[in-house]
Scaffold this active site. Structure first.
Site, PDB file in Angstrom:
ATOM      1  N   ASP A 275      69.126  64.789  78.057  1.00 30.54           N
ATOM      2  CA  ASP A 275      70.148  65.509  78.814  1.00 30.54           C
ATOM      3  C   ASP A 275      69.821  66.994  78.899  1.00 30.54           C
ATOM      4  O   ASP A 275      70.015  67.624  79.945  1.00 30.54           O
ATOM      5  CB  ASP A 275      71.513  65.316  78.152  1.00 30.54           C
ATOM      6  CG  ASP A 275      71.965  63.867  78.174  1.00 30.54           C
ATOM      7  OD1 ASP A 275      72.034  63.290  79.267  1.00 30.54           O
ATOM      8  OD2 ASP A 275      72.240  63.320  77.094  1.00 30.54           O
ATOM      9  N   ARG A 276      69.345  67.569  77.789  1.00 24.88           N
ATOM     10  CA  ARG A 276      68.958  68.986  77.803  1.00 24.88           C
ATOM     11  C   ARG A 276      67.811  69.211  78.783  1.00 24.88           C
ATOM     12  O   ARG A 276      67.786  70.210  79.523  1.00 24.88           O
ATOM     13  CB  ARG A 276      68.553  69.402  76.392  1.00 24.88           C
ATOM     14  CG  ARG A 276      67.994  70.814  76.235  1.00 24.88           C
ATOM     15  CD  ARG A 276      69.055  71.888  76.423  1.00 24.88           C
ATOM     16  NE  ARG A 276      69.287  72.232  77.820  1.00 24.88           N
ATOM     17  CZ  ARG A 276      70.240  73.050  78.230  1.00 24.88           C
ATOM     18  NH1 ARG A 276      71.073  73.583  77.363  1.00 24.88           N
ATOM     19  NH2 ARG A 276      70.380  73.330  79.507  1.00 24.88           N
TER      20      ARG A 276
END
Length: 383
Positions: A275-276
């Site tokens: 996600d990052r």
């Protein structure tokens, strides 16, 4: 690196910019989960089975899946989240956690999907998944299309709940991919990326699985070849195959694959690193950056994220600020994502994961970057 085996040329490290661009508007489309961390102490085994007894000390809840991706994007962009949300206590909790952004709520089949990790002394003991399927219901395609059209870039955060297999949503995403940069973070139980997306970001195992499903003639252990083959098969602008400590391999349509190296994070928690990565990439594209820049910054930001404690560190910090020694790595992630100037706290360890221009001084000129920490002079010179 070309699609054939060989040594890939590394991409140069990012340089911090002195001027931060205006905040883009980013849409996140995907499946939202409710993440729960049950923290406790273990001092004994259960008398009826050889399992630990956890005395619960605290329970924390926060958005997961596309919800986490949206929170990460919101650190440096205005966010529009398009996702199914259930009409239950879990759904209301998610709405409260996401109140700082625009939420376009779709109908949600069944109860809120929850992932509960039971942990003790920093170690996960078991994970419990419950809730409904989360498939979208009663999709107003025109409303979704209007929301996406007002955005600078779109992130599709697929968590296998059915958003990327819904026909109406796929039609909207295919249309927006012809107008805006779209980053597609796939899932094994999700739909294939629609044609024309700017960047698809499978990990190595996902890339291997998709290549096998599509019957592509490509070595399963060659991440660069997988990226090139999948870019063609998916009609994508580029595919980036992430490979943990090996970094990433990105291939733009019709071009050779390029290796983007990283410095492996020692220890840390990889949960949420994808996600990052995706949130950083869509931010760069939303600001008009190139795919190569997006991947380079995303690799470095994901490494800093793991060093900072991953999703667990993020949840403890609330808004992304990690406590203690993880503050340095958290700040480095912000620098890498947008080139923003940052001052790290004295006493925090110097981040060695990336090579950045720096100044060591008590007072910084405007736009400067200070790395101040416990590393010795030789370690600082090595930067």
């Amino acid at each position: 690196m070309s699609a054939a085996r060989g040594t890939a040329a590394p991409v140069a490290a990012p340089v911090a910019a002195s001027v931060v661009p205006a905040r883009p508007v980013v849409a996140v489309v995907g499946d939202v989960l409710l993440d729960r961390d049950v923290e406790g102490t273990v001092t004994r085994l259960s008398p009826d089975a050889p399992v630990p007894v956890v005395d619960v000390d605290a329970v924390r809840e926060s958005p997961g899946g596309a919800g986490l991706a949206a929170l990460l994007c919101a650190g440096r962009a205005d966010v529009v989240l398009v996702a199914p949300l259930a009409d239950d206590d879990g759904g209301r909790a998610l709405r409260e956690h996401l109140r700082g952004m625009t939420v376009v709520a779709l109908g949600h089949e069944g109860g809120t999907r929850r992932k509960t990790r039971v942990r003790s002394s920093g170690q996960s003991l078991v994970r419990l998944d419950d809730g409904g399927t989360g498939r979208p219901r009663d999709v107003d395609a025109r409303h979704v299309a209007a929301a996406l059209a007002a955005c600078d870039a779109v992130l599709v955060a697929d968590y296998g709940g059915g958003v990327t297999t819904d026909p109406a949503l796929r039609e909207v995403l295919a249309d927006i991919a012809r107008q805006r940069p779209v980053v597609w973070d796939p899932h094994p139980r999700g739909g294939a990326p629609v044609p024309g997306v700017a960047l698809v970001t499978p990990n190595l195992e996902e890339a291997r699985r998709e290549a096998a499903r599509l019957e592509l003639d490509v070595p399963a252990d060659d991440a660069g070849a997988l990226a090139s083959a999948l870019a063609a098969a998916w009609s994508a602008g580029a595919v980036c195959v992430t490979s943990g400590s090996r970094g990433a391999f990105v291939a733009e349509a019709g071009g050779p694959a390029v290796h983007v190296p990283t410095v492996p994070a020692s220890g840390g928690d990889p949960c949420g690193a994808g996600d990052r990565f995706a949130a950083t990439a869509v931010d760069v594209l939303g600001r008009g950056g190139r795919v190569a820049d997006a991947v380079r910054d995303a690799v470095a930001a994901a490494s800093a994220w793991v060093s900072a404690g991953g999703a667990e560190g993020f949840r403890r910090g609330g808004t992304g600020q990690r406590a203690g020694q993880n503050a340095a790595a958290a700040a480095a992630a912000d620098v890498l994502a947008v080139g923003a100037p940052v001052v790290l706290p004295v006493g925090a360890p110097v981040v060695l994961a990336v090579r950045l221009p720096f100044v060591l001084a008590e007072h910084l000129p405007q736009g400067g970057l200070l790395l101040a920490g416990e590393a010795g002079d030789d370690e600082v010179r090595a930067l």
